[in-house]
Design a protein around this motif. Sequence first.
Motif, PDB file in Angstrom:
ATOM      1  N   GLU A   1      27.217  51.364  83.334  1.00 16.26           N
ATOM      2  CA  GLU A   1      28.004  52.107  84.319  1.00 16.26           C
ATOM      3  C   GLU A   1      27.152  53.103  85.098  1.00 16.26           C
ATOM      4  OE1 GLU A   1      31.420  53.977  82.686  1.00 16.26           O
ATOM      5  OE2 GLU A   1      32.198  52.161  81.755  1.00 16.26           O
ATOM      6  N   TYR A   2      25.918  53.353  84.643  1.00 20.99           N
ATOM      7  CA  TYR A   2      25.066  54.346  85.290  1.00 20.99           C
ATOM      8  C   TYR A   2      23.698  53.750  85.595  1.00 20.99           C
ATOM      9  CZ  TYR A   2      28.598  57.585  83.539  1.00 20.99           C
ATOM     10  OH  TYR A   2      29.784  58.218  83.266  1.00 20.99           O
ATOM     11  N   LEU A   3      23.023  54.351  86.576  1.00 21.50           N
ATOM     12  CA  LEU A   3      21.684  53.905  86.949  1.00 21.50           C
ATOM     13  C   LEU A   3      20.603  54.548  86.079  1.00 21.50           C
ATOM     14  CD1 LEU A   3      21.970  54.104  90.853  1.00 21.50           C
ATOM     15  CD2 LEU A   3      21.883  52.030  89.453  1.00 21.50           C
ATOM     16  N   TYR A   4      20.744  55.849  85.807  1.00 22.74           N
ATOM     17  CA  TYR A   4      19.680  56.591  85.148  1.00 22.74           C
ATOM     18  C   TYR A   4      20.221  57.487  84.041  1.00 22.74           C
ATOM     19  CZ  TYR A   4      17.337  55.191  89.442  1.00 22.74           C
ATOM     20  OH  TYR A   4      16.838  54.460  90.479  1.00 22.74           O
ATOM     21  N   ARG A   5      19.321  57.795  83.107  1.00 18.83           N
ATOM     22  CA  ARG A   5      19.612  58.756  82.041  1.00 18.83           C
ATOM     23  C   ARG A   5      18.491  59.788  82.007  1.00 18.83           C
ATOM     24  NH1 ARG A   5      18.318  56.154  77.762  1.00 18.83           N
ATOM     25  NH2 ARG A   5      16.670  57.485  76.943  1.00 18.83           N
ATOM     26  N   LEU A   6      18.869  61.042  82.060  1.00 19.41           N
ATOM     27  CA  LEU A   6      17.910  62.137  81.971  1.00 19.41           C
ATOM     28  C   LEU A   6      18.031  62.777  80.597  1.00 19.41           C
ATOM     29  CD1 LEU A   6      15.867  64.067  83.506  1.00 19.41           C
ATOM     30  CD2 LEU A   6      17.850  65.557  83.859  1.00 19.41           C
ATOM     31  N   ASP A   7      16.951  62.728  79.823  1.00 13.83           N
ATOM     32  CA  ASP A   7      16.901  63.421  78.527  1.00 13.83           C
ATOM     33  C   ASP A   7      16.163  64.741  78.720  1.00 13.83           C
ATOM     34  OD1 ASP A   7      18.198  61.292  77.377  1.00 13.83           O
ATOM     35  OD2 ASP A   7      16.407  60.443  76.419  1.00 13.83           O
ATOM     36  N   VAL A   8      16.820  65.842  78.341  1.00 14.48           N
ATOM     37  CA  VAL A   8      16.250  67.167  78.524  1.00 14.48           C
ATOM     38  C   VAL A   8      15.850  67.737  77.173  1.00 14.48           C
ATOM     39  CG1 VAL A   8      16.658  69.518  79.347  1.00 14.48           C
ATOM     40  CG2 VAL A   8      17.604  67.578  80.602  1.00 14.48           C
ATOM     41  N   TYR A   9      14.609  68.241  77.078  1.00  8.19           N
ATOM     42  CA  TYR A   9      14.066  68.788  75.845  1.00  8.19           C
ATOM     43  C   TYR A   9      13.686  70.248  76.062  1.00  8.19           C
ATOM     44  CZ  TYR A   9      13.547  63.809  74.815  1.00  8.19           C
ATOM     45  OH  TYR A   9      13.790  62.478  74.622  1.00  8.19           O
ATOM     46  N   ASN A  10      13.781  71.030  74.983  1.00 11.47           N
ATOM     47  CA  ASN A  10      13.330  72.421  75.062  1.00 11.47           C
ATOM     48  C   ASN A  10      11.868  72.511  74.638  1.00 11.47           C
ATOM     49  OD1 ASN A  10      13.329  72.263  72.251  1.00 11.47           O
ATOM     50  ND2 ASN A  10      15.242  73.397  72.030  1.00 11.47           N
TER      51      ASN A  10
ATOM     52  N   PHE B   1      14.927  58.073  82.513  1.00  7.51           N
ATOM     53  CA  PHE B   1      14.842  56.676  82.098  1.00  7.51           C
ATOM     54  C   PHE B   1      15.888  55.854  82.848  1.00  7.51           C
ATOM     55  CE2 PHE B   1      13.727  59.302  78.415  1.00  7.51           C
ATOM     56  CZ  PHE B   1      12.510  58.767  78.021  1.00  7.51           C
ATOM     57  N   ARG B   2      15.709  54.552  82.851  1.00  6.99           N
ATOM     58  CA  ARG B   2      16.792  53.663  83.265  1.00  6.99           C
ATOM     59  C   ARG B   2      17.903  53.752  82.228  1.00  6.99           C
ATOM     60  NH1 ARG B   2      17.813  51.494  88.278  1.00  6.99           N
ATOM     61  NH2 ARG B   2      15.837  50.909  89.267  1.00  6.99           N
ATOM     62  N   SER B   3      19.141  53.770  82.687  1.00 11.12           N
ATOM     63  CA  SER B   3      20.255  53.933  81.766  1.00 11.12           C
ATOM     64  C   SER B   3      20.509  52.666  80.967  1.00 11.12           C
ATOM     65  CB  SER B   3      21.520  54.326  82.527  1.00 11.12           C
ATOM     66  OG  SER B   3      22.639  54.340  81.682  1.00 11.12           O
ATOM     67  N   GLU B   4      20.786  52.847  79.671  1.00 14.70           N
ATOM     68  CA  GLU B   4      21.186  51.724  78.832  1.00 14.70           C
ATOM     69  C   GLU B   4      22.668  51.415  78.995  1.00 14.70           C
ATOM     70  OE1 GLU B   4      22.271  55.356  76.568  1.00 14.70           O
ATOM     71  OE2 GLU B   4      20.675  54.728  77.934  1.00 14.70           O
ATOM     72  N   ASP B   5      23.390  52.328  79.660  1.00  5.46           N
ATOM     73  CA  ASP B   5      24.811  52.147  79.939  1.00  5.46           C
ATOM     74  C   ASP B   5      24.956  51.506  81.316  1.00  5.46           C
ATOM     75  OD1 ASP B   5      27.524  52.388  80.544  1.00  5.46           O
ATOM     76  OD2 ASP B   5      27.729  54.330  79.554  1.00  5.46           O
TER      77      ASP B   5
ATOM     78  N   PHE C   1      21.899  63.255  80.243  1.00  9.14           N
ATOM     79  CA  PHE C   1      22.747  63.278  81.428  1.00  9.14           C
ATOM     80  C   PHE C   1      22.638  61.923  82.139  1.00  9.14           C
ATOM     81  CE2 PHE C   1      21.264  67.470  80.389  1.00  9.14           C
ATOM     82  CZ  PHE C   1      22.382  68.284  80.549  1.00  9.14           C
ATOM     83  N   TYR C   2      23.777  61.394  82.566  1.00 12.14           N
ATOM     84  CA  TYR C   2      23.811  60.084  83.204  1.00 12.14           C
ATOM     85  C   TYR C   2      24.154  60.230  84.680  1.00 12.14           C
ATOM     86  CZ  TYR C   2      23.543  58.034  78.557  1.00 12.14           C
ATOM     87  OH  TYR C   2      23.126  57.665  77.296  1.00 12.14           O
ATOM     88  N   TYR C   3      23.431  59.453  85.530  1.00  9.85           N
ATOM     89  CA  TYR C   3      23.601  59.588  86.970  1.00  9.85           C
ATOM     90  C   TYR C   3      23.729  58.217  87.629  1.00  9.85           C
ATOM     91  CZ  TYR C   3      21.896  64.363  86.194  1.00  9.85           C
ATOM     92  OH  TYR C   3      21.732  65.645  85.747  1.00  9.85           O
ATOM     93  N   ASN C   4      24.485  58.221  88.715  1.00  5.55           N
ATOM     94  CA  ASN C   4      24.594  57.040  89.567  1.00  5.55           C
ATOM     95  C   ASN C   4      24.104  57.370  90.967  1.00  5.55           C
ATOM     96  OD1 ASN C   4      25.369  54.593  88.442  1.00  5.55           O
ATOM     97  ND2 ASN C   4      27.481  55.260  88.162  1.00  5.55           N
ATOM     98  N   ILE C   5      23.031  58.111  91.046  1.00 10.05           N
ATOM     99  CA  ILE C   5      22.489  58.534  92.330  1.00 10.05           C
ATOM    100  C   ILE C   5      21.025  58.119  92.419  1.00 10.05           C
ATOM    101  CG2 ILE C   5      22.068  60.816  91.308  1.00 10.05           C
ATOM    102  CD1 ILE C   5      22.241  62.027  94.064  1.00 10.05           C
ATOM    103  N   GLU C   6      20.653  57.518  93.539  1.00 10.59           N
ATOM    104  CA  GLU C   6      19.244  57.191  93.782  1.00 10.59           C
ATOM    105  C   GLU C   6      18.567  58.465  94.265  1.00 10.59           C
ATOM    106  OE1 GLU C   6      17.590  54.726  93.009  1.00 10.59           O
ATOM    107  OE2 GLU C   6      18.936  53.010  92.808  1.00 10.59           O
ATOM    108  N   TYR C   7      17.962  59.181  93.349  1.00  8.42           N
ATOM    109  CA  TYR C   7      17.474  60.522  93.623  1.00  8.42           C
ATOM    110  C   TYR C   7      16.116  60.509  94.330  1.00  8.42           C
ATOM    111  CZ  TYR C   7      14.586  59.577  89.520  1.00  8.42           C
ATOM    112  OH  TYR C   7      13.705  59.016  88.632  1.00  8.42           O
TER     113      TYR C   7
END
Length: 397
Positions: free
Chosen positions: A310-319, A304-308, A328-334
């Motif tokens: 300070e970061y570009l993206y947020r990755l939500d990981v589910y089992n 997702f786009r980060s709501e914070d 997990f929050y990232y500032n990388i254009e992946y």
Amino acid sequence: MANIRSYIKDKEKRGQKLAGYKEKIMRHKLASVYRILLVVAGVAALITLIVVQYRRHVYTDYDIVASVPRESARGTTDVRLGKSILTYSRDGAHCTDAKGQTTWNQTYQIQDVRLAISGDTSAIGDYNGRSIYVQNPLQQLGVITTPMPIQEIAVSECGNVTAVLADTDLVWVNTYNPDGKLLYYGTASMNDAGYPAAISLSPSGELLCVAYIYVDAGVLKTNLAFYNLKEVGENYNDFMVYSDSFTDIVPYMQFMNDSTMFAVGDGCLRIYTGSHQPVLAAGHLYNEEVRSVFYNEEYVGLMFRSEDSEYLYRLDVYNTAAKKVNSFYYNIEYTDLFFDKDTIVIYNETECVITTMDKIEKFNGSFSRTVRLMLPGNSAYRYVLVTDTSIDTIQLK
């Protein structure tokens, strides 16, 4: 009488001495046991310390431990196929291992490539054409020729392929083995079940899931239909063993393994379990737009786009129970992301971030060469980097 008393006294003394010897032996055995337990506890503590330090160790650079040259033609795309490199274009495809050895080479003419991958098996189809090429890292498994134009394809790890084929008034959903033998067929139309917009096969090829898009009171909705293409399905009408409805569009769905599948809708994640007759097992709702979906046999990652700010993206990981493992929050254009055992690897052409599932950042750095593709290596924190001119095996340090 005196002799008897003397005999009794001597016997008592011998008994006392024997008891003393037994007590000494027991104390010696206990001391040995205590020493062994102390050694075991010490070794366990040392191993625990090493594991903790290993898990918390942060890598700042890497060594190139092996490198082989390669040539990359213009217009080609590299993707992971197991631990090998599948390179394809409109003119053909070939597979290369980490040592730069080409295991097979297939030429063809395809105007619009459709690619499907399941584990170590891939299928390359021609959109609006009639040819599908099936392969694994070692060899070509077969070529399928369809009677009608191809709209969508899915492949199983065993090599079976399902194709959505366009006809005049309806569409066909046909499943073939790698040699082109027809194993199952069905039809659909917007006036009936809906249009089959997405398909997925389980790794064994036993289960097929089709996402039918239909219109209800002017609103687009989705119905997921699960088909068992083997003996269990013969007991059901049209082999359909389960279905589930969405009040929105399901743009993505995929089998994680033979008994687990997930579907991503506009506002929900759903997990289905069952190796013969899947059912809805768990779900999670969200109200954000999903940018990307990543998965392996154990996890589903929604980007997702980060709501914070300070970061570009947020990755939500589910089992596999749809329970959130972490965010997990990232500032990388992946350009890509993959799960490697207990780590998440996200990267682009010039930089990479590697994080453990418990949010320990193991590596955050830059590549010395422009990277087209990154693959897990054969040992911990060893990876393969595919560039325009080389295949580099690196070890983090």
